[in-house]
Design an enzyme around this catalytic site. Structure first.
Site, PDB file in Angstrom:
ATOM      1  N   GLY A 193       0.827  -1.201   0.000  1.00 46.80           N
ATOM      2  CA  GLY A 193       0.000   0.000   0.000  1.00 46.80           C
ATOM      3  C   GLY A 193       0.858   1.245   0.000  1.00 46.80           C
ATOM      4  O   GLY A 193       0.525   2.249   0.642  1.00 46.80           O
ATOM      5  N   SER A 250      -5.676  -0.389  13.136  1.00 48.38           N
ATOM      6  CA  SER A 250      -6.561   0.766  13.189  1.00 48.38           C
ATOM      7  C   SER A 250      -7.141   0.888  14.586  1.00 48.38           C
ATOM      8  O   SER A 250      -7.337  -0.115  15.290  1.00 48.38           O
ATOM      9  CB  SER A 250      -7.702   0.625  12.185  1.00 48.38           C
ATOM     10  N   TYR A 283     -14.342  -4.460   8.990  1.00 48.53           N
ATOM     11  CA  TYR A 283     -13.039  -3.783   8.997  1.00 48.53           C
ATOM     12  C   TYR A 283     -12.442  -3.817  10.398  1.00 48.53           C
ATOM     13  O   TYR A 283     -11.253  -4.125  10.580  1.00 48.53           O
ATOM     14  CB  TYR A 283     -13.200  -2.343   8.511  1.00 48.53           C
ATOM     15  N   ALA A 302     -11.302  -7.348  11.084  1.00 45.65           N
ATOM     16  CA  ALA A 302     -10.103  -7.702  10.330  1.00 45.65           C
ATOM     17  C   ALA A 302      -8.857  -7.092  10.958  1.00 45.65           C
ATOM     18  O   ALA A 302      -7.822  -7.757  11.105  1.00 45.65           O
ATOM     19  CB  ALA A 302     -10.253  -7.248   8.882  1.00 45.65           C
TER      20      ALA A 302
END
Length: 251
Positions: free
Chosen positions: A13, A144, A155, A158
Site C-alpha cells: 500500500g 486501526s 473492517y 479484520a
C-alpha cells in the site's frame, strides 16, 4: 553506497497516504524500498517523487501486485531477488463497503475486508519470511483504532485479527531476533481512506475526540514505523502501538 549494501524494506500500500509517507521516511533513513500495490501508475508516480527527493537513484522501486492473490505475490519475491529483507511493512488494506441485504452479500462484504486487511499481510509476510534478515529483521502491521473500539464492522474485526496474528508471529520469529509489532492509527487526514465520505462535521468530531486537538497526518504514523524498524527498537516485539492523539488510551 552500493545498492547491495543498502538496507531493504518492502512496504505494501505504498503508493499514497501512510504507505507513501513510510516509504519516504525509510528512504531518508537509508533504506532501499519496494513499494507494492495494485495500481501500477500510482506506485510509479510515488517512486519517481520519492526517489527524486532522495538524491539516490533507484531508491524506490514499484511492484504492481494484488496481494490477495497468492500467484501475484511472487512478483514481490522476484523483485527482492537474492537480497535480504530488513523490514516488511504491511500497510495494504482499507474499509470496503458494500450491500448487505442477503447472507450472500454479507459473506462477500466480510470476505472482501478480511482479504484486503488480513490476507494481504499474511501472504506478503509468509512469502518474504525466508528472505528476512536473521538476526535483526522487522515486521510491522498497520492496524486501526477501529480494532480497539469498534465502529467498522468487518473492517474492525479484520484489523483486530492482525493483533492476534502479530502475537503468534512475534513468538515464532523471536528466537531469530526478528521483531513483530503493530501500529494502530487513529484518525489520519490527508489519505484516501474516507474517499468522499468525510464531511467537515465528521472531521471536527474526530479531532474533538483526541486529547491533542488535531488530526493525525501520514508522517505521524510513518514516524512510529520508522522507530519500530530502526536499531533502537530491537527489544520491542509483540506490541500494539496506538498513534491516535489520545482518542483511545493505552491498555
Amino acid at each position: 553506497m552500493g545498492a547491495e549494501r543498502q538496507r531493504l524494506a518492502v512496504v505494501s500500500g505504498g503508493g499514497t497516504g501512510i504507505g507513501a509517507a513510510v516509504a519516504r521516511g525509510l528512504v531518508a533513513d537509508g533504506f532501499d524500498v519496494l513499494v507494492v500495490g495494485r495500481r501500477g501508475d500510482v506506485l510509479a508516480a510515488a517512486a519517481r517523487d520519492i526517489t527524486a527527493g532522495s538524491g539516490r537513484a533507484d531508491a524506490v522501486v514499484p511492484v504492481a501486485a494484488d496481494l490477495t492473490d497468492p500467484a501475484q505475490v511472487s512478483a514481490v519475491v522476484d523483485a527482492v531477488g537474492e537480497r535480504t529483507v530488513d523490514a516488511v511493512v504491511n500497510n495494504a488494506g482499507g474499509y470496503l463497503g458494500g450491500p448487505t441485504g442477503t447472507l450472500g452479500e454479507v459473506a462477500s462484504w466480510w470476505r472482501a475486508n478480511l482479504d484486503a486487511n488480513v490476507l494481504t499481510a499474511v501472504l506478503l509476510t509468509e512469502a518474504l519470511l525466508p528472505a528476512l534478515r536473521r538476526p535483526g529483521g522487522r515486521v510491522v502491521l498497520l492496524s486501526s483504532i477501529a480494532a480497539q473500539r469498534g465502529g467498522g464492522g468487518p473492517y474492525s474485526a479484520a484489523k483486530a485479527a492482525l493483533h492476534g496474528w502479530a502475537y503468534d508471529l512475534a513468538g515464532q520469529l523471536g528466537p531469530d531476533q526478528i521483531t513483530v509489532n503493530v501500529v494502530s492509527p487513529g484518525y489520519v487526514a490527508e489519505t484516501e481512506f474516507f474517499g468522499d465520505r468525510m464531511t467537515p462535521e465528521g472531521h471536527a468530531r474526530r479531532v474533538a475526540a483526541t486529547l491533542v486537538g488535531r488530526a493525525g497526518v501520514p508522517d505521524d504514523i510513518a514516524a512510529a514505523v520508522r522507530y519500530l524498524v530502526g536499531p533502537s527498537a530491537g527489544y520491542v516485539t509483540g506490541q500494539v502501538l496506538g498513534v491516535n492523539g489520545g482518542s483511545v488510551l493505552g491498555r
